[in-house]
Motif scaffolding. Sequence first.
Motif, PDB file in Angstrom:
ATOM      1  N   CYS A 258       0.663  -1.075  -0.029  1.00  0.00           N
ATOM      2  CA  CYS A 258      -0.100   0.074   0.093  1.00  0.00           C
ATOM      3  C   CYS A 258       0.909   1.272   0.129  1.00  0.00           C
ATOM      4  N   PRO A 259       0.251   2.295  -0.402  1.00  0.00           N
ATOM      5  CA  PRO A 259       0.925   3.721  -0.166  1.00  0.00           C
ATOM      6  C   PRO A 259       1.607   4.038   0.937  1.00  0.00           C
ATOM      7  N   VAL A 260       2.486   5.091   1.247  1.00  0.00           N
ATOM      8  CA  VAL A 260       3.106   5.480   2.399  1.00  0.00           C
ATOM      9  C   VAL A 260       2.890   6.868   2.268  1.00  0.00           C
ATOM     10  N   LEU A 261       2.427   7.685   3.436  1.00  0.00           N
ATOM     11  CA  LEU A 261       2.327   9.067   3.386  1.00  0.00           C
ATOM     12  C   LEU A 261       3.328   9.483   4.580  1.00  0.00           C
ATOM     13  N   PHE A 262       3.878  10.642   4.531  1.00  0.00           N
ATOM     14  CA  PHE A 262       4.739  11.142   5.594  1.00  0.00           C
ATOM     15  C   PHE A 262       4.160  12.496   5.872  1.00  0.00           C
ATOM     16  N   ALA A 263       3.877  12.892   7.123  1.00  0.00           N
ATOM     17  CA  ALA A 263       3.464  14.220   7.624  1.00  0.00           C
ATOM     18  C   ALA A 263       4.842  14.959   7.450  1.00  0.00           C
ATOM     19  N   ARG A 264       4.776  16.354   6.858  1.00  0.00           N
ATOM     20  CA  ARG A 264       5.666  17.044   6.869  1.00  0.00           C
ATOM     21  C   ARG A 264       5.882  18.013   7.993  1.00  0.00           C
ATOM     22  N   LYS A 265       7.060  18.311   8.457  1.00  0.00           N
ATOM     23  CA  LYS A 265       7.151  19.331   9.746  1.00  0.00           C
ATOM     24  C   LYS A 265       7.381  20.777   9.216  1.00  0.00           C
ATOM     25  N   HIS A 266       7.610  20.876   8.006  1.00  0.00           N
ATOM     26  CA  HIS A 266       7.537  22.395   7.359  1.00  0.00           C
ATOM     27  C   HIS A 266       6.836  22.363   5.864  1.00  0.00           C
ATOM     28  N   LYS A 267       6.436  23.438   5.776  1.00  0.00           N
ATOM     29  CA  LYS A 267       5.512  23.669   4.648  1.00  0.00           C
ATOM     30  C   LYS A 267       6.719  23.921   3.656  1.00  0.00           C
ATOM     31  N   ALA A 268       6.869  23.378   2.632  1.00  0.00           N
ATOM     32  CA  ALA A 268       8.032  23.686   1.551  1.00  0.00           C
ATOM     33  C   ALA A 268       7.399  24.461   0.562  1.00  0.00           C
ATOM     34  N   LYS A 269       8.019  25.116  -0.210  1.00  0.00           N
ATOM     35  CA  LYS A 269       7.547  25.885  -1.595  1.00  0.00           C
ATOM     36  C   LYS A 269       6.948  25.170  -2.521  1.00  0.00           C
ATOM     37  N   ASN A 270       7.443  23.895  -2.650  1.00  0.00           N
ATOM     38  CA  ASN A 270       6.724  23.089  -3.628  1.00  0.00           C
ATOM     39  C   ASN A 270       5.584  22.317  -3.063  1.00  0.00           C
ATOM     40  N   MET A 271       4.893  22.819  -2.053  1.00  0.00           N
ATOM     41  CA  MET A 271       3.629  22.085  -1.677  1.00  0.00           C
ATOM     42  C   MET A 271       2.456  23.037  -1.899  1.00  0.00           C
ATOM     43  N   SER A 272       1.653  22.299  -2.512  1.00  0.00           N
ATOM     44  CA  SER A 272       0.267  23.007  -3.096  1.00  0.00           C
ATOM     45  C   SER A 272      -0.925  22.430  -2.639  1.00  0.00           C
ATOM     46  N   GLY A 273      -1.980  23.235  -2.612  1.00  0.00           N
ATOM     47  CA  GLY A 273      -3.214  22.533  -2.229  1.00  0.00           C
ATOM     48  C   GLY A 273      -3.492  22.958  -0.657  1.00  0.00           C
ATOM     49  N   GLU A 274      -4.568  22.271  -0.162  1.00  0.00           N
ATOM     50  CA  GLU A 274      -4.805  22.366   1.217  1.00  0.00           C
ATOM     51  C   GLU A 274      -4.218  21.079   2.188  1.00  0.00           C
ATOM     52  N   PHE A 275      -4.149  21.707   3.481  1.00  0.00           N
ATOM     53  CA  PHE A 275      -3.772  20.490   4.359  1.00  0.00           C
ATOM     54  C   PHE A 275      -4.273  20.375   5.564  1.00  0.00           C
ATOM     55  N   PHE A 276      -4.301  19.059   5.933  1.00  0.00           N
ATOM     56  CA  PHE A 276      -4.644  18.825   7.621  1.00  0.00           C
ATOM     57  C   PHE A 276      -3.447  19.319   8.160  1.00  0.00           C
ATOM     58  N   THR A 277      -3.499  19.827   9.280  1.00  0.00           N
ATOM     59  CA  THR A 277      -2.402  20.155  10.198  1.00  0.00           C
ATOM     60  C   THR A 277      -2.711  19.928  11.901  1.00  0.00           C
TER      61      THR A 277
END
Lengths: 194, 194
Positions: free
Chosen positions: B78-97
């Motif tokens: 199955c796919p693997v998702l990792f939460a990020r600790k910083h919001k990078a420039k190349n992150m787009s869209g909406e986020f759960f925080t």
Amino acid sequence: MVDTMEILEHRIRKSGMVLPGGVLNVDSFLNHQMDPALFVDMANELRRLFAAQNVNKILTIETSGIGLACITGYIFECPVLFARKHKAKNMSGEFFTARVESFTHGNISTIYVSKRFLSADDRILIIDDFLANGAALGGLISLVEQSGAAVVGAGIAIEKTFQPGGDIIRERGYQVESLARIKSMGDDGSIEFC
Amino acid sequence: MVDTMEILEHRIRKSGMVLPGGVLNVDSFLNHQMDPALFVDMANELRRLFAAQNVNKILTIETSGIGLACITGYIFECPVLFARKHKAKNMSGEFFTARVESFTHGNISTIYVSKRFLSADDRILIIDDFLANGAALGGLISLVEQSGAAVVGAGIAIEKTFQPGGDIIRERGYQVESLARIKSMGDDGSIEFC
């Protein structure tokens, strides 16, 4: 080789998003959400490309390279080391360090690996998700060479050949193998591969 | 189960270093240098423990959880998702925080996952390298529950049972499986397992 590259190119075409400023967002399968089955295909291709090199350790850099590097280490049956971008409280001992300029984040940072995990008899394959300006890859090469270990080459998921990193590193004599090579990206979201 | 836990405990005894302040350094095989073959054993044990749960996605948090999570995703297919600790420039869209207090770094930070990668029909297994105060795990649970997805449980490499995180999360009703459980660490470098 053709098959893996075709699978990856197809995935980039299908799921990649071209953002303003020459940014390619592949966070659905490479660097936010990751597809381990795809990584196994990619790692098997890297094993074929570096079969003669007696790789005994993989080196990458946090964060986005770690997933692919770990799967690659599984396929190569060797440990995987990742350079850190920050010195954490629980890091002890002495470190090799290099300065890396980030074009994405617009700053210069220091990267670290513990001296305990690189030594002169190591044969290191460097893994990273992207190759663009080559700054991170250059920093990783520097870390390895400070230790006296050999850089056998670099395995990259996606190279942007319209940026100079790949040429610079290859001209220095390193074997750089990129599983997808992007020649250009259009403002209309189009992607042209080499 | 006994075998994998014994392999991991043996590795911790052999290669772990107890540092002042209750810090366990396992950077030779878990969170700086990584041992993918060990991770495969650990992931197979997690698959056994969560076999009935129909896990369809793995969630972890950068940086140290990514390697184990990626191998676990390979084993669970199955796919693997990792939460990020910083919001990078190349992150787009909406986020759960979620807000996470780090006892290691002595600060509070925000963690992010893209809303595109969590949805109400997902069944999420959370993976992390350490469970101590439970702050990171609590943050990851919050991200999943904001999306309406189900947290089927958490698979942890090393739990420090002398810190409260494991009890707190289990009392909330979650299945938490730790592959090594450390009861105490002595100033002389000794480690006692549960």
